[in-house]
Design a protein around this motif. Structure first.
Motif, PDB file in Angstrom:
ATOM      1  N   THR A  80       0.822  -1.208   0.000  1.00 42.88           N
ATOM      2  CA  THR A  80       0.000   0.000   0.000  1.00 42.88           C
ATOM      3  C   THR A  80       0.856   1.258   0.000  1.00 42.88           C
ATOM      4  O   THR A  80       0.571   2.225  -0.715  1.00 42.88           O
ATOM      5  CB  THR A  80      -0.927   0.015   1.225  1.00 42.88           C
ATOM      6  N   ALA A  88      -3.180  -2.154  -4.048  1.00 43.33           N
ATOM      7  CA  ALA A  88      -3.358  -2.953  -2.832  1.00 43.33           C
ATOM      8  C   ALA A  88      -4.696  -3.677  -2.870  1.00 43.33           C
ATOM      9  O   ALA A  88      -4.785  -4.862  -2.521  1.00 43.33           O
ATOM     10  CB  ALA A  88      -3.272  -2.059  -1.601  1.00 43.33           C
ATOM     11  N   SER A 147      -5.065  -1.156   4.771  1.00 44.20           N
ATOM     12  CA  SER A 147      -4.589  -0.396   3.614  1.00 44.20           C
ATOM     13  C   SER A 147      -5.212   0.992   3.565  1.00 44.20           C
ATOM     14  O   SER A 147      -4.552   1.983   3.215  1.00 44.20           O
ATOM     15  CB  SER A 147      -4.911  -1.154   2.322  1.00 44.20           C
TER      16      SER A 147
END
Length: 233
Positions: A80, A88, A147
């Motif tokens: 990320t 991601a 993320s």
């Protein structure tokens, strides 16, 4: 050269120079291995004070996923931070699909009639279905949240405070993941005290593992940011 000759020439799609595919492969591999090993609960050490406070002095309870699963969050943070929210998400959905496929395959194979001497296979991998459902729910919620936190904090701080967002995202993501997974996977199969032991131990342990590897994670992130041709564009 004739048109016929041109059509017979071998062609290939170009792949941009990047480490992204390696990161995704490691990420998915960690998830698949952890999905199988998480079916076994085992007793860990007894820690004076901590064990007395939570579990009446008994040993801490872990599952086999404790060995590798925390690293999936480390890889998720790296992915990320370097490749962004869109990439991601793509990796998270890929991992979800492969984990689901593995669970379905295990279930189908367990329904077949085993040759003598191979009956134990069903007893080992058949329970993976419930574990996988729990894992998919916890994994999707936890990793997406992990993320998301990294991205939002990076939008505010830019390239600064990388360690802070790695730690913050881990604390939030692992809490949601662990709570969902432990509840779905083992509620009703072990006692409430054991479930509490297992949930709290798992959360604290996974956070500690990820905190311990933050220095290494930062070095990997620096390396990828330096060698990825498109980073910062």
């Amino acid at each position: 050269m004739t048109t016929s000759s041109q059509n017979q020439t071998a062609s290939y799609a170009e792949v941009p120079r990047s480490y992204y595919d390696i990161v995704v492969a490691v990420f998915v591999g960690l998830l698949l291995i952890s999905g199988v090993t998480a079916t076994k609960l085992f007793e860990g050490p007894t820690i004076p004070g901590f064990s007395d406070w939570f579990y009446g002095g008994g040993p801490l309870i872990f599952d086999g996923g404790a060995f590798l699963f925390p690293l999936s969050y480390v890889v998720g943070d790296i992915m990320t931070e370097v490749y962004g929210w869109k990439r991601a998400r793509r990796a998270i959905w890929t991992g979800l699909a492969m984990t689901f496929l593995a669970a379905v395959t295990y279930r189908i194979v367990s329904m077949t009639h085993a040759v003598e001497g191979f009956e134990a296979w069903d007893g080992v991998l058949a329970p993976v279905t419930r574990i996988t459902i729990a894992g998919l729910a916890g994994y999707l919620a936890g990793n997406m949240l992990n993320s998301f936190v990294v991205v939002r904090l990076k939008q505010r701080a830019g390239e600064n405070n990388v360690a802070a967002r790695l730690i913050g995202s881990t604390i939030v993501g692992e809490f949601v993941d662990t709570l969902i997974f432990c509840t779905i996977a083992f509620a009703g199969t072990i006692s409430t005290m054991e479930l509490t032991n297992y949930t709290v131990t798992g959360y604290v342990y996974k956070c500690l593992v990820e905190l311990c590897v933050v220095p290494l994670t930062l070095q990997v992130i620096k390396f990828l940011k330096r060698v990825e041709p498109s980073y910062g564009r």
